[in-house]
Enzyme design. Structure first.
Site, short mmCIF file in Angstrom:
data_model
loop_
_atom_site.label_atom_id
_atom_site.label_comp_id
_atom_site.label_asym_id
_atom_site.label_seq_id
_atom_site.Cartn_x
_atom_site.Cartn_y
_atom_site.Cartn_z
N TYR A 76 0.69 -1.17 0.03
CA TYR A 76 0.20 0.08 0.17
C TYR A 76 0.83 1.19 -0.04
O TYR A 76 2.02 1.06 0.33
CB TYR A 76 -0.84 0.13 1.26
CG TYR A 76 -0.03 0.45 2.58
CD1 TYR A 76 0.06 1.57 3.05
CD2 TYR A 76 0.32 -0.49 3.16
CE1 TYR A 76 0.68 1.61 4.36
CE2 TYR A 76 1.25 -0.69 4.56
CZ TYR A 76 1.40 0.85 4.97
OH TYR A 76 1.89 0.97 5.81
N PHE A 86 2.01 9.83 3.83
CA PHE A 86 2.22 9.72 5.01
C PHE A 86 2.70 8.26 5.45
O PHE A 86 3.34 8.03 6.48
CB PHE A 86 1.15 9.99 5.86
CG PHE A 86 -0.11 9.03 5.71
CD1 PHE A 86 -0.35 7.79 6.23
CD2 PHE A 86 -1.11 9.75 4.97
CE1 PHE A 86 -1.47 7.36 6.22
CE2 PHE A 86 -2.38 9.12 4.77
CZ PHE A 86 -2.59 7.68 5.44
N ASP A 87 2.49 7.40 4.65
CA ASP A 87 2.84 5.71 5.09
C ASP A 87 2.99 5.12 3.65
O ASP A 87 2.22 5.29 2.78
CB ASP A 87 2.07 5.22 5.99
CG ASP A 87 2.98 4.15 6.63
OD1 ASP A 87 4.07 3.83 6.64
OD2 ASP A 87 1.87 3.45 7.43
N ILE A 102 -7.49 0.54 10.93
CA ILE A 102 -8.52 1.36 10.84
C ILE A 102 -9.80 0.47 10.14
O ILE A 102 -9.63 -0.10 9.57
CB ILE A 102 -7.95 2.59 10.06
CG1 ILE A 102 -7.80 2.38 8.76
CG2 ILE A 102 -7.05 3.45 10.95
CD1 ILE A 102 -7.59 3.75 8.09
N TYR A 128 -8.64 7.91 11.58
CA TYR A 128 -8.10 8.37 12.75
C TYR A 128 -9.10 9.45 13.45
O TYR A 128 -8.81 10.04 14.65
CB TYR A 128 -6.69 8.81 12.77
CG TYR A 128 -5.87 7.87 12.53
CD1 TYR A 128 -5.20 6.75 13.24
CD2 TYR A 128 -5.35 7.64 11.15
CE1 TYR A 128 -4.62 5.65 12.71
CE2 TYR A 128 -4.52 6.46 10.50
CZ TYR A 128 -4.25 5.60 11.50
OH TYR A 128 -3.42 4.58 11.19
N PHE A 144 -6.01 5.34 0.00
CA PHE A 144 -4.72 4.46 -0.01
C PHE A 144 -4.88 3.85 -1.19
O PHE A 144 -6.01 3.18 -1.72
CB PHE A 144 -5.06 3.33 1.05
CG PHE A 144 -4.67 3.74 2.50
CD1 PHE A 144 -3.37 3.70 2.94
CD2 PHE A 144 -5.73 4.31 3.29
CE1 PHE A 144 -3.24 4.00 4.30
CE2 PHE A 144 -5.47 4.84 4.74
CZ PHE A 144 -4.10 4.62 5.21
#
Length: 153
Positions: A76, A86-87, A102, A128, A144
């Site tokens: 991902y 961010f990731d 999540i 979040y 994502f």
């Protein structure tokens, strides 16, 4: 002259205190508008679920669909609507149980079959929420790019 900094500070505090906090229903509506605007701007056609999750199946895959309590291996990249990453997993992906992520992933990953690829557009309440986390501000819509590599036995 010493009073001016206090006046500026007071105005800042007053304006911050006057901002109305959205109810969870209002926040969800705002997030869905953000998602729809993002899709329109990027020429994307997404399917919306009752919860507000939006998803796009780019490649169906040829394996099974996981259940919401399965262990899966996923590759991902996560980013916000302003395209700030961010990731991101490495090329091998990561393995996790769908109950330990999540809510947007718990609901969204089972939309894909093993080998499937696509996009999850997740309203903040399924991510979040109003608390955010260390790298994601409160009430942030998350996107994502995902590939469901396998369901892990």
């Amino acid at each position: 002259m010493k009073i001016i900094p206090f006046l500026i500070l007071g105005l800042l505090l007053f304006s911050t205190a006057c901002k109305k906090k959205l109810s969870s229903e209002e926040q969800l509506k705002a997030d869905i508008e953000i998602i729809k605007d993002y899709c329109k701007e990027n020429n994307l056609e997404a399917t919306e679920t009752k919860s507000g999750l939006h998803y796009i199946i780019e490649e169906q895959g040829n394996g099974n669909h996981p259940f919401a309590n399965d262990n899966v291996r996923v590759r991902y990249k996560g980013y916000t609507t302003d395209n700030k990453v961010f990731d991101e997993s490495d090329s091998e992906g990561i393995t996790f149980n769908l109950q330990n992520v999540i809510k947007g992933w718990t609901e969204g990953i089972p939309k894909f079959k093993e080998g499937g690829k696509g996009v999850l557009l997740i309203p903040s309440k399924l991510a979040y929420g109003e608390k955010g986390n260390s790298s994601i501000p409160p009430n942030t819509v998350l996107i994502f790019d995902v590939e469901l590599l396998t369901i892990v036995e």
